[in-house]
Write an enzyme that holds these catalytic residues in place. Structure first.
Site, PDB file in Angstrom:
ATOM      1  CB  CYS A   1      -0.949  -0.017   1.201  1.00  0.00           C
ATOM      2  SG  CYS A   1      -0.102   0.020   2.803  1.00  0.00           S
ATOM      3  N   GLY A   2       0.557   2.264   0.753  1.00  0.00           N
ATOM      4  CA  GLY A   2       1.407   3.440   0.819  1.00  0.00           C
ATOM      5  C   GLY A   2       2.568   3.286   1.772  1.00  0.00           C
TER       6      GLY A   2
END
Length: 283
Positions: free
Chosen positions: A239-240
């Site tokens: 993800c981030g």
């Protein structure tokens, strides 16, 4: 909910609030720049008996990347002081519903503690249903905790690079679709847009119901299938910065596949390196 389900309901926690082996953890965290302070909010309102788990402090603070896994020694030291020990059934929640709680769930499991679950719907659902809350600081009694690092559910950049050659694991990216395709700028400066070649996109919202609870196993299975993910095969989630990826791991555990890995550095690392391939557009 089955015995293997990694989530528990608010009704379950209400009925087990006083159980001697249950320990409750507030894992609330917000993206940098969000005008909310999770520690201050904890002091104002939390589930009775909860302690606050600081994701940014209980991390590898020597790393330039945000909230990377701490060493097993540091983790054990911090959670002992929180009164979280061997033999505890740990229930993790957060003030968003299901997000940082999944990260702390995965972190405990990465440190070898399997008896940990996430409160489905988190603090918003708990408060909406009129369950009790309390304020003030937590006053835990220190307990012994033994860390046993589980490398099989943690991925590094080097392992993710190697996976590009072997294709052993499916890569599932939980960022919003615009960030995955590269059409929306990353919230952290200096990162390229796009995604790891060959990865699939399942944004956080696709795994949650409108009330903030996680979808049922049947509906989750449909979401993963629609994204082109075979849940019976190995998965590494990204993800981030490793927070939302943990929701992918949580969802796969609900589907009966509890050993999905999380790429700890995620896009903050991959998108910031010079020697990592990036592609844009849909999966």
């Amino acid at each position: 909910m089955t015995l293997q389900d990694p989530l528990v309901s608010t009704a379950w926690l209400r009925d087990h609030l006083e159980a001697p082996d249950v320990r409750i953890v507030d894992a609330s965290w917000f993206m940098p720049g969000t005008p909310r302070d999770p520690k201050a909010e904890f002091l104002l309102a939390h589930i009775p008996g909860a302690v606050f788990f600081d994701i940014d402090e209980i991390s590898d603070e020597t790393s330039p990347l945000p909230h990377m896994l701490p060493s097993p020694i540091k983790f054990a030291s911090r959670v002992r002081k929180l009164g979280l020990g061997d033999g505890s059934r740990i229930v993790v929640y957060d003030s968003l519903g299901i997000l940082p709680a999944a990260r702390v769930w995965w972190t405990f499991r990465a440190m070898g503690h399997e008896d940990v679950v996430v409160l489905d719907g988190g603090l918003p659902k708990w408060i909406a249903e009129g369950h009790p809350i309390e304020d003030g600081p937590a006053l835990p009694q220190e307990r012994h905790f033994t860390s046993r690092y589980q490398a099989d559910i943690v991925r590094t950049a080097q392992q993710m690079k190697r996976n590009l050659e072997t294709g052993r694991e499916q890569v599932v990216d939980a960022r919003p679709a615009g960030r995955f395709t590269g059409e929306t700028p990353e919230p952290r400066a200096g990162l390229r847009g796009g995604h790891i070649p060959g990865s699939r996109n399942i944004p956080l919202g696709d795994m949650l119901a409108p009330d903030g609870t996680m979808l049922s196993a049947d509906r989750l299975a449909a979401v993963f299938a629609a994204a082109g993910v075979d849940v019976a095969k190995p998965v590494a989630a990204t993800c981030g910065s490793g927070i939302t990826a943990s929701v992918v791991a949580l969802a796969l555990a609900r589907l009966g596949h509890p050993r999905a890995a999380v790429y700890d550095g995620s896009w903050t690392e991959w998108g910031g390196l010079e020697d990592t391939p990036v592609v844009t557009g849909p999966a």
